[in-house]
Scaffold this motif. Structure first.
Motif, mmCIF file in Angstrom:
data_model
loop_
_atom_site.group_PDB
_atom_site.id
_atom_site.type_symbol
_atom_site.label_atom_id
_atom_site.label_comp_id
_atom_site.label_asym_id
_atom_site.label_seq_id
_atom_site.Cartn_x
_atom_site.Cartn_y
_atom_site.Cartn_z
ATOM 1 N N GLU A 65 0.823 -1.203 0.000
ATOM 2 C CA GLU A 65 0.000 0.000 0.000
ATOM 3 C C GLU A 65 0.866 1.267 0.000
ATOM 4 O O GLU A 65 0.473 2.299 -0.562
ATOM 5 C CB GLU A 65 -0.931 0.007 1.217
ATOM 6 C CG GLU A 65 -2.003 -1.071 1.210
ATOM 7 C CD GLU A 65 -1.442 -2.443 1.526
ATOM 8 O OE1 GLU A 65 -0.320 -2.516 2.079
ATOM 9 O OE2 GLU A 65 -2.104 -3.447 1.196
ATOM 10 N N CYS A 68 2.547 1.438 -3.591
ATOM 11 C CA CYS A 68 1.565 1.702 -4.655
ATOM 12 C C CYS A 68 0.286 2.251 -4.002
ATOM 13 O O CYS A 68 -0.669 1.514 -3.732
ATOM 14 C CB CYS A 68 1.265 0.415 -5.429
ATOM 15 S SG CYS A 68 0.234 0.663 -6.881
ATOM 16 N N GLY A 125 -2.208 3.952 -4.970
ATOM 17 C CA GLY A 125 -3.465 3.968 -5.711
ATOM 18 C C GLY A 125 -3.595 5.151 -6.659
ATOM 19 O O GLY A 125 -2.801 6.090 -6.658
ATOM 20 N N ARG A 126 -4.657 5.112 -7.472
ATOM 21 C CA ARG A 126 -4.861 6.091 -8.531
ATOM 22 C C ARG A 126 -5.124 7.494 -7.970
ATOM 23 O O ARG A 126 -4.667 8.494 -8.527
ATOM 24 C CB ARG A 126 -6.038 5.654 -9.416
ATOM 25 C CG ARG A 126 -6.295 6.554 -10.612
ATOM 26 C CD ARG A 126 -5.057 6.631 -11.503
ATOM 27 N NE ARG A 126 -5.254 7.518 -12.623
ATOM 28 C CZ ARG A 126 -5.671 7.094 -13.819
ATOM 29 N NH1 ARG A 126 -5.934 5.804 -14.035
ATOM 30 N NH2 ARG A 126 -5.825 7.952 -14.806
ATOM 31 N N THR A 127 -5.841 7.582 -6.870
ATOM 32 C CA THR A 127 -6.172 8.895 -6.304
ATOM 33 C C THR A 127 -4.911 9.656 -5.910
ATOM 34 O O THR A 127 -4.749 10.847 -6.220
ATOM 35 C CB THR A 127 -7.085 8.734 -5.082
ATOM 36 O OG1 THR A 127 -8.277 8.038 -5.479
ATOM 37 C CG2 THR A 127 -7.449 10.096 -4.507
ATOM 38 N N LEU A 171 -1.898 9.114 -7.053
ATOM 39 C CA LEU A 171 -1.123 9.405 -8.263
ATOM 40 C C LEU A 171 -1.682 10.626 -8.989
ATOM 41 O O LEU A 171 -0.932 11.496 -9.440
ATOM 42 C CB LEU A 171 -1.124 8.186 -9.186
ATOM 43 C CG LEU A 171 -0.398 8.354 -10.531
ATOM 44 C CD1 LEU A 171 1.083 8.664 -10.308
ATOM 45 C CD2 LEU A 171 -0.548 7.091 -11.390
ATOM 46 N N ASP A 172 -3.004 10.706 -9.069
ATOM 47 C CA ASP A 172 -3.621 11.861 -9.739
ATOM 48 C C ASP A 172 -3.311 13.155 -8.984
ATOM 49 O O ASP A 172 -3.036 14.198 -9.605
ATOM 50 C CB ASP A 172 -5.142 11.659 -9.824
ATOM 51 C CG ASP A 172 -5.521 10.589 -10.839
ATOM 52 O OD1 ASP A 172 -4.666 10.254 -11.694
ATOM 53 O OD2 ASP A 172 -6.652 10.082 -10.755
ATOM 54 N N TYR A 227 -0.682 13.775 -7.184
ATOM 55 C CA TYR A 227 0.728 14.099 -7.413
ATOM 56 C C TYR A 227 0.923 14.705 -8.803
ATOM 57 O O TYR A 227 1.662 15.681 -8.978
ATOM 58 C CB TYR A 227 1.586 12.847 -7.251
ATOM 59 C CG TYR A 227 3.054 13.088 -7.526
ATOM 60 C CD1 TYR A 227 3.830 13.847 -6.652
ATOM 61 C CD2 TYR A 227 3.657 12.560 -8.667
ATOM 62 C CE1 TYR A 227 5.164 14.086 -6.904
ATOM 63 C CE2 TYR A 227 5.003 12.777 -8.921
ATOM 64 C CZ TYR A 227 5.757 13.548 -8.032
ATOM 65 O OH TYR A 227 7.082 13.782 -8.305
#
Length: 351
Positions: free
Chosen positions: A334, A337, A339-341, A343-344, A346
């Protein structure tokens, strides 16, 4: 030639360090370098330094590139982590190892060919990033594995095995490191264990990039013009039945110098190197004075040795980049990685 393991035999009365280990526990495979090679003296000094510092073998990472010097990592601390990289790329591998686990004690062993020619750019950036790495540069002025061509550190006027004189000015790794802002710079002679071991111990505990340039004579390429026992004379006056070469046995060159005094050390080919250790009043925290000292001695054909510069307040790679405290291998999925939220979010910061 493939290295072979040393027999696991040790005397029960051997002294131990705080971990209960003997010096034999910090040794590696049998050396396949030429008898009397200065690099083996460097290996012995590294073994001694690691033993005296009570370094746990599993916390040590040994890294190297290509060349005679890069074989050294096989000859000490057999139970440590090890990575032999491609030619000149050891600093990048060391940077990655440190970024992944800041608790590793990283020792990089390289040569003047591996460091000052194909790997020069890699070395410069490792210095600039102040990677927590003890960088041992075994400096002999030749490419030993490929039969003695001049390296980038060869002095003007020095003669090769085949008699050619070098006309190209050398790259001095000490002056280069001082110019680039290295936070620890030292130089020693492979045969001066009394000076080299304390330098290596200081480098191993330094929080940043520590360059230790070690003048390490090559015993295999010291024949000279006019000798009837030289490689050239023999080949010109003999008929070869098969392709054979001979590396003559040489004694290890050893010498100890006093602080501030000049030390003349004869090489196997009859030439003499003059070393001068820093005196008791030398200030290793003054970068400009250190640079001037090395340059002044070089103009007198002397080699400055000792701890030449150290910056105790330099910021290491971890402080600059804000790396995590825990080794990456121990972090949960965790965290690695998120998650997508995450990453978005950042990516939005970068827009």
């Amino acid at each position: 030639m493939t290295s072979i393991a040393k027999p696991p035999v040790r005397h029960r009365a051997l002294p131990t360090n705080a971990l209960g280990l003997t010096k034999r526990d910090y040794e590696g495979a049998m050396s396949t370098l030429c008898a009397g090679c200065g690099h083996d003296s460097v290996t012995a000094a590294i073994v001694q330094a690691c033993f005296e510092l009570d370094i746990a073998p599993h916390t040590l990472a040994k890294l190297s590139g290509i060349g005679c010097s890069s074989k050294t990592t096989a000859y000490f601390v057999r139970q440590a982590h090890g990575f032999n990289s491609v030619h000149g790329r050891m600093p990048s591998v060391a940077t990655g190892a440190q970024a992944a686990n800041r608790h590793l004690v990283c020792v990089g062993v390289s040569g003047d060919g591996d460091s000052l020619s194909i790997g020069l750019g890699q070395l410069c950036h490792a210095v600039g990033r102040n990677v927590r790495l003890t960088y041992v540069l075994e400096n002999n002025g030749v490419y030993g594995l490929t039969k003695g061509q001049f390296s980038a550190s060869a002095d003007v006027g020095s003669t090769s095995k085949r008699g050619q004189k070098n006309v190209q000015p050398p790259i001095d790794p000490v002056l280069l490191a001082l110019t680039l802002g290295a936070t620890f710079v030292a130089r020693s002679f492979s045969g001066d264990k009394k000076q080299l071991v304390p330098i290596l111990k200081a480098a191993l505990v330094h929080d940043g990039f520590a360059l230790v340039d070690v003048i390490s004579p090559c015993v295999s390429f010291n024949d000279h013009e006019g000798s009837t026992k030289s490689y050239r004379f023999t080949r010109e006056h003999a008929t070869d039945v098969t392709e054979i070469d001979l590396v003559p046995l040489r004694r290890e060159i050893a010498a100890e110098g006093d602080a501030g005094a000049a030390l003349d050390v004869p090489m196997h080919d009859g030439t003499v190197l003059r070393f001068r250790a820093v005196d008791a009043g030398y200030d290793p925290t003054d970068r400009a004075a250190a640079y001037a000292h090395v340059r002044a001695l070089r103009e007198r054909n002397e080699i400055a040795t000792g701890l030449l510069f150290v910056d105790p307040n330099g910021s290491s790679l971890h402080e600059v980049q804000g790396t995590v405290e825990a080794p990456l291998a121990t972090l949960p999925f965790e965290s690695l990685c998120p998650g997508r939220t995450a990453l978005d979010a950042y990516m939005d910061e970068l827009r």
